[in-house]
Enzyme design. Structure first.
Site, PDB file in Angstrom:
ATOM      1  N   CYS A  96       0.855  -1.178   0.000  1.00 26.58           N
ATOM      2  CA  CYS A  96       0.000   0.000   0.000  1.00 26.58           C
ATOM      3  C   CYS A  96       0.896   1.236   0.000  1.00 26.58           C
ATOM      4  O   CYS A  96       1.971   1.242   0.609  1.00 26.58           O
ATOM      5  CB  CYS A  96      -0.933   0.104   1.197  1.00 26.58           C
ATOM      6  SG  CYS A  96      -2.075  -1.266   1.351  1.00 26.58           S
ATOM      7  N   ARG A 135       3.497  -0.210  -5.099  1.00 21.68           N
ATOM      8  CA  ARG A 135       3.351  -0.811  -3.770  1.00 21.68           C
ATOM      9  C   ARG A 135       2.027  -1.552  -3.609  1.00 21.68           C
ATOM     10  O   ARG A 135       1.814  -2.260  -2.614  1.00 21.68           O
ATOM     11  CB  ARG A 135       3.443   0.266  -2.693  1.00 21.68           C
ATOM     12  CG  ARG A 135       4.777   0.992  -2.679  1.00 21.68           C
ATOM     13  CD  ARG A 135       4.734   2.140  -1.694  1.00 21.68           C
ATOM     14  NE  ARG A 135       4.666   1.661  -0.337  1.00 21.68           N
ATOM     15  CZ  ARG A 135       5.698   1.579   0.492  1.00 21.68           C
ATOM     16  NH1 ARG A 135       6.885   1.942   0.082  1.00 21.68           N
ATOM     17  NH2 ARG A 135       5.546   1.144   1.711  1.00 21.68           N
ATOM     18  N   TRP A 149      -3.036  -2.588  -1.560  1.00 29.61           N
ATOM     19  CA  TRP A 149      -2.768  -4.006  -1.773  1.00 29.61           C
ATOM     20  C   TRP A 149      -3.565  -4.707  -0.676  1.00 29.61           C
ATOM     21  O   TRP A 149      -3.247  -4.588   0.508  1.00 29.61           O
ATOM     22  CB  TRP A 149      -1.279  -4.305  -1.632  1.00 29.61           C
ATOM     23  CG  TRP A 149      -0.926  -5.729  -1.968  1.00 29.61           C
ATOM     24  CD1 TRP A 149      -0.647  -6.246  -3.203  1.00 29.61           C
ATOM     25  CD2 TRP A 149      -0.825  -6.816  -1.047  1.00 29.61           C
ATOM     26  NE1 TRP A 149      -0.386  -7.587  -3.101  1.00 29.61           N
ATOM     27  CE2 TRP A 149      -0.485  -7.964  -1.801  1.00 29.61           C
ATOM     28  CE3 TRP A 149      -1.002  -6.943   0.329  1.00 29.61           C
ATOM     29  CZ2 TRP A 149      -0.307  -9.216  -1.217  1.00 29.61           C
ATOM     30  CZ3 TRP A 149      -0.826  -8.188   0.917  1.00 29.61           C
ATOM     31  CH2 TRP A 149      -0.468  -9.313   0.142  1.00 29.61           C
ATOM     32  N   ASN A 203      -1.313   1.816   6.012  1.00 25.52           N
ATOM     33  CA  ASN A 203      -0.486   0.793   5.388  1.00 25.52           C
ATOM     34  C   ASN A 203       0.022  -0.118   6.500  1.00 25.52           C
ATOM     35  O   ASN A 203       0.671   0.364   7.425  1.00 25.52           O
ATOM     36  CB  ASN A 203       0.686   1.469   4.657  1.00 25.52           C
ATOM     37  CG  ASN A 203       1.768   0.504   4.266  1.00 25.52           C
ATOM     38  OD1 ASN A 203       1.507  -0.682   4.084  1.00 25.52           O
ATOM     39  ND2 ASN A 203       2.987   0.996   4.136  1.00 25.52           N
ATOM     40  N   GLY A 204      -0.313  -1.416   6.412  1.00 24.74           N
ATOM     41  CA  GLY A 204       0.103  -2.333   7.475  1.00 24.74           C
ATOM     42  C   GLY A 204      -1.116  -3.086   7.984  1.00 24.74           C
ATOM     43  O   GLY A 204      -2.156  -3.116   7.326  1.00 24.74           O
ATOM     44  N   GLU A 251      15.697 -18.208  -9.312  1.00 23.48           N
ATOM     45  CA  GLU A 251      15.342 -16.869  -9.773  1.00 23.48           C
ATOM     46  C   GLU A 251      14.609 -16.923 -11.115  1.00 23.48           C
ATOM     47  O   GLU A 251      13.638 -16.197 -11.334  1.00 23.48           O
ATOM     48  CB  GLU A 251      16.612 -16.011  -9.869  1.00 23.48           C
ATOM     49  CG  GLU A 251      16.391 -14.593 -10.357  1.00 23.48           C
ATOM     50  CD  GLU A 251      15.469 -13.746  -9.481  1.00 23.48           C
ATOM     51  OE1 GLU A 251      15.112 -14.177  -8.375  1.00 23.48           O
ATOM     52  OE2 GLU A 251      15.093 -12.653  -9.936  1.00 23.48           O
ATOM     53  N   LYS A 276      10.928 -15.402 -11.572  1.00 23.10           N
ATOM     54  CA  LYS A 276      10.615 -14.355 -12.561  1.00 23.10           C
ATOM     55  C   LYS A 276       9.468 -14.801 -13.459  1.00 23.10           C
ATOM     56  O   LYS A 276       8.551 -14.041 -13.728  1.00 23.10           O
ATOM     57  CB  LYS A 276      11.834 -14.028 -13.447  1.00 23.10           C
ATOM     58  CG  LYS A 276      12.923 -13.195 -12.808  1.00 23.10           C
ATOM     59  CD  LYS A 276      12.626 -11.719 -12.711  1.00 23.10           C
ATOM     60  CE  LYS A 276      12.099 -11.342 -11.365  1.00 23.10           C
ATOM     61  NZ  LYS A 276      12.919 -11.319 -10.228  1.00 23.10           N
ATOM     62  N   GLU A 335       6.101 -14.795 -11.555  1.00 20.54           N
ATOM     63  CA  GLU A 335       5.501 -13.520 -11.171  1.00 20.54           C
ATOM     64  C   GLU A 335       5.057 -12.682 -12.353  1.00 20.54           C
ATOM     65  O   GLU A 335       4.053 -11.985 -12.249  1.00 20.54           O
ATOM     66  CB  GLU A 335       6.352 -12.732 -10.165  1.00 20.54           C
ATOM     67  CG  GLU A 335       7.719 -12.351 -10.569  1.00 20.54           C
ATOM     68  CD  GLU A 335       8.457 -11.593  -9.451  1.00 20.54           C
ATOM     69  OE1 GLU A 335       7.846 -11.099  -8.496  1.00 20.54           O
ATOM     70  OE2 GLU A 335       9.678 -11.480  -9.567  1.00 20.54           O
ATOM     71  N   HIS A 364      14.881 -37.001  -7.138  1.00 20.78           N
ATOM     72  CA  HIS A 364      14.247 -37.288  -5.847  1.00 20.78           C
ATOM     73  C   HIS A 364      12.790 -36.850  -5.830  1.00 20.78           C
ATOM     74  O   HIS A 364      12.215 -36.669  -4.760  1.00 20.78           O
ATOM     75  CB  HIS A 364      15.042 -36.618  -4.726  1.00 20.78           C
ATOM     76  CG  HIS A 364      16.446 -37.125  -4.663  1.00 20.78           C
ATOM     77  ND1 HIS A 364      16.805 -38.223  -3.908  1.00 20.78           N
ATOM     78  CD2 HIS A 364      17.564 -36.732  -5.327  1.00 20.78           C
ATOM     79  CE1 HIS A 364      18.102 -38.471  -4.087  1.00 20.78           C
ATOM     80  NE2 HIS A 364      18.586 -37.576  -4.949  1.00 20.78           N
ATOM     81  N   LYS A 383       5.478  -4.240  -4.823  1.00 20.88           N
ATOM     82  CA  LYS A 383       6.932  -4.120  -4.853  1.00 20.88           C
ATOM     83  C   LYS A 383       7.539  -4.309  -3.465  1.00 20.88           C
ATOM     84  O   LYS A 383       8.585  -4.914  -3.307  1.00 20.88           O
ATOM     85  CB  LYS A 383       7.303  -2.749  -5.428  1.00 20.88           C
ATOM     86  CG  LYS A 383       8.792  -2.510  -5.581  1.00 20.88           C
ATOM     87  CD  LYS A 383       9.348  -3.318  -6.714  1.00 20.88           C
ATOM     88  CE  LYS A 383      10.820  -3.062  -6.949  1.00 20.88           C
ATOM     89  NZ  LYS A 383      11.391  -4.154  -7.761  1.00 20.88           N
TER      90      LYS A 383
HETATM   91  C1  AGP Z   1      11.226 -10.045  -6.945  1.00 22.79           C
HETATM   92  O1  AGP Z   1      10.990 -10.046  -8.287  1.00 22.79           O
HETATM   93  C2  AGP Z   1      10.040  -9.959  -6.097  1.00 22.79           C
HETATM   94  N1  AGP Z   1       9.211  -8.875  -6.442  1.00 22.79           N
HETATM   95  C3  AGP Z   1      10.270 -10.168  -4.622  1.00 22.79           C
HETATM   96  O2  AGP Z   1      10.621 -11.499  -4.455  1.00 22.79           O
HETATM   97  C4  AGP Z   1      11.316  -9.296  -3.907  1.00 22.79           C
HETATM   98  O3  AGP Z   1      12.600  -9.638  -4.337  1.00 22.79           O
HETATM   99  C5  AGP Z   1      11.187  -9.494  -2.403  1.00 22.79           C
HETATM  100  O4  AGP Z   1       9.908  -9.076  -2.011  1.00 22.79           O
HETATM  101  C6  AGP Z   1      12.251  -8.783  -1.604  1.00 22.79           C
HETATM  102  O5  AGP Z   1      12.121  -7.413  -1.665  1.00 22.79           O
HETATM  103  P1  AGP Z   1      13.249  -6.470  -1.086  1.00 22.79           P
HETATM  104  O6  AGP Z   1      14.471  -6.705  -1.850  1.00 22.79           O
HETATM  105  O7  AGP Z   1      12.691  -5.079  -1.263  1.00 22.79           O
HETATM  106  O8  AGP Z   1      13.414  -6.822   0.369  1.00 22.79           O
END
Ligand code: AGP
Length: 613
Positions: free
Chosen positions: A2, A27, A75, A101-102, A486, A490, A493, A509, A608
């Site tokens: 948020c 956000r 969010w 926010n929170g 990674e 990617k 997401e 396994h 984000k």
């Molecule tokens: C990465 O593509 C993601 N959006 C997410 O995993 C991100 O890396 C993670 O939330 C960590 O964020 P930060 O680096 O701001 O702590």
């Protein structure tokens, strides 16, 4: 998650608040809202489900030119994305408006008090009750700031909150409770601004101060005051923040993600600024430890989430290989709750581009309690992580706007390489000839990353062929394993394709049961000491009719005719392979997402910065 914005001054607040929300939309973007208020216009509130554009369309031509306002981009945590659940939330009389926010952990209990009296809540959020609580206190004659402190005492959780009282036009009060959700306050000429992070303020001012947990702000056009939870006045330092606004625009690129992928040669170039080959030395700005403190270290723990944790996994290799200190990696959310064994000789390195990820901050607090020396690798000036750690090594990539992290991972990996070389030199565990070789090799990385970007047409072509698959497996070994994780992250997401990242040795396994002609495998197979093993894994996938997209070292011929697609990567030192190898993972995910018509920069359900658990 948020984003919250506030403005009070002499200019019409509406466009300023909406522009601030645009900069914070990364956000959270499932709904947005605005409240404008001043003496002449009363309290105007508008909300809309969906992205900010929906709100802008809804208010077009109707925004009053009020000179104060607050806004929110959401969010969802409590209650689905809807107009009713969008912020700002009001008390029943419409006097108080809040954006938040929170999470309010005890909101059920707080609501119950009002429900018993027959009150009606219009939303399912944990936020709305805050407006009720504030209004209740204002009705009793409390001052707005005192009322906010009182409410913060009642409402448990970690959050940031802005509140306004329609009966006090132009006044905004702010609270930061716990470590979730920052608030930065900008000082302008006859005006003040508030926001979840710096990016929203920069077009207006660079003179800022950050609210710390447990602090409250009283903000008017011509006045600014800070108090602690007991109402004692606090003196805050105002700093002038550097920030590259131009970097926050897409320029010639269709998406921020693509722009940020293409910025990586410069990102690595910058991260190398402390590397000098003769004599071989890496100077890391922001590492605050004396040589004696470095020699006393017995262990390194690296923490982070998501992409940052994957960078940490690469960093573990570097710390063990070059500094010869036992190193481990933990997901911050697991680390914080499992009672880790820590002491004053355990160096904790946290990685967080935002510096506001709630679990990473909590992990850092855990380390602080144990007396660990701490350094954070961060991209956001003044973020909370930078204030918990003893030192900050800044990524300095410029703002990363796309929700999917790209350039900050590359910066993090290289900075960890530099930290490891520095620790190794100080501790005498790094042979000077290896140090020189690594420094010289690192200086070639910007060109190699640039060459990896030239693979884009080939990756777009592969994306075209594979974008209709619904499941992918990513396999890697050694330094290729974090890349497998990674690559899968990617793809998940940005394209919403189910993807699993595995250490290739794990394949037999369990994951091998999934393989058939409907599940392609991305094999990360550089020519390193485990290449033959990767080759066997590729054979095993092909034997089960699985397609293989293989990423191999420059000039590698061993997989020709075996893998369905072979992509040769630019030559680079094996230790630095992840810095180059991650680029095609990013480009593949990007182009598959574009092929599928996905919302690349703002994927569904994500934000984000993750400031809630
Ligand atoms: C990465 O593509 C993601 N959006 C997410 O995993 C991100 O890396 C993670 O939330 C960590 O964020 P930060 O680096 O701001 O702590």
């Amino acid at each position: 998650m948020c984003g919250i914005v506030g403005y009070t001054g002499t200019r019409p607040a509406g466009p300023i608040v909406l522009e601030g929300l645009r900069r914070l939309e990364y956000r959270g973007y499932d709904s947005a809202g605005i409240a404008l208020f001043d003496r002449d216009h009363g309290l105007f509130v508008a909300r809309a489900t969906g992205k900010l554009d929906r709100l802008i369309q809804r208010v077009e031509g109707t925004l009053p030119p009020a000179v104060a306002g607050i806004g929110h981009t959401r969010w969802a945590t409590h209650g689905e994305p809807s107009d009713q659940n969008a912020h700002p939330h009001l008390d029943p009389s419409g006097r108080v408006a809040v954006v938040h926010n929170g999470i309010i952990e005890n909101y059920h209990a707080l609501r119950a008090r009002f429900l018993e009296r027959g009150a009606v809540f219009l939303s399912e959020t944990d936020t709305e009750v805050l407006a009720f609580l504030l209004a209740e206190r204002l009705e009793r004659g409390e001052d707005l700031l005192d009322a906010l402190r009182g409410v913060a005492g009642e409402a448990q959780g970690a959050y940031a909150l802005l509140a306004v009282d329609a009966e006090e036009p132009g006044r905004i009060v702010a609270a930061r409770v716990g470590n979730a959700g920052g608030i930065v306050i900008g000082l302008g000429d006859g005006e003040h601004l508030l926001a979840s992070d710096l990016g929203a303020l920069i077009p207006h001012t660079r003179r800022v101060t950050f609210l710390e947990p447990g602090e409250f702000a009283d903000v008017r056009a011509d006045g600014l005051a800070f108090v602690d939870a007991d109402g004692r006045t606090i003196e805050k330092t105002v700093a002038v923040q550097p920030y590259d606004v131009v970097a926050a625009a897409k320029g010639r690129f269709r998406h921020f993600m693509l722009k940020e992928i293409h910025e990586q040669p410069e990102t690595v170039q910058y991260a190398l600024h402390g590397y000098s080959p003769d004599p071989p030395r890496v100077v890391m700005d922001g590492l605050p430890f004396s040589d004696a403190e470095i020699r006393a270290l017995t262990r390194v723990v690296l923490i982070g989430m998501g992409t940052s944790m994957h960078a940490a996994m690469v960093g573990r290799h570097y710390i063990e290989r070059f500094a010869r200190i036992p190193a481990e990696v933990d997901n911050s959310a697991e680390f914080r709750y499992r009672g880790p064994v820590l002491d004053e000789h355990t160096l904790v390195i946290s990685i967080s581009q935002s510096g506001e990820t709630v679990d990473t901050l909590a992990g850092m607090e855990e380390a602080r309690r144990a007396g660990c020396p701490q350094v954070t690798i961060c991209n956001t000036p003044g973020a909370q992580a930078t204030r918990i750690a003893h030192g900050t090594v800044y990524m300095r990539t410029g703002p990363e706007i796309a929700v999917a992290s790209t350039k900050t991972m590359v910066a993090s990996m290289l900075l960890l390489h530099g930290i490891a070389l520095h620790l190794g030199r100080v501790r005498g565990t790094l042979d000077p000839s290896l140090a020189r070789q690594q420094i010289e090799a690192a200086l070639h990385v910007p060109a190699a990353v640039g060459a990896a970007l030239e693979l884009e047409p080939r990756l777009a072509e592969i994306a075209d062929r594979y974008s209709r698959y619904e499941d992918f497996l990513f396999l890697g070994r050694g330094l290729g394993y974090p890349l497998a994780l990674e690559g899968a992250l990617k793809l998940k997401e940005v394209s919403y394709i189910h993807a699993e990242g595995y250490a290739a040795g794990e394949m037999k396994h369990g994951p091998i049961a999934l393989i058939d002609e409907r599940m392609p495998t991305v094999a990360i197979a550089p020519h390193d000491e485990v290449f033959d093993k990767m080759l066997s894994n590729i054979e095993q996938v092909r034997a089960r009719h699985g397609s293989v997209i293989a990423f191999v070292s420059h000039g590698e011929r061993a997989v020709d005719g075996l893998a369905n697609e072979v992509v040769e990567l630019p030559a680079v030192d094996p230790a630095l392979f992840p810095l180059v190898g991650v680029v095609p993972m990013q480009l593949l995910a990007y182009h598959i997402a574009v092929q599928r018509g996905a919302d690349v920069d703002q994927p569904r359900n994500l934000a984000k910065t993750v400031t809630v658990e």
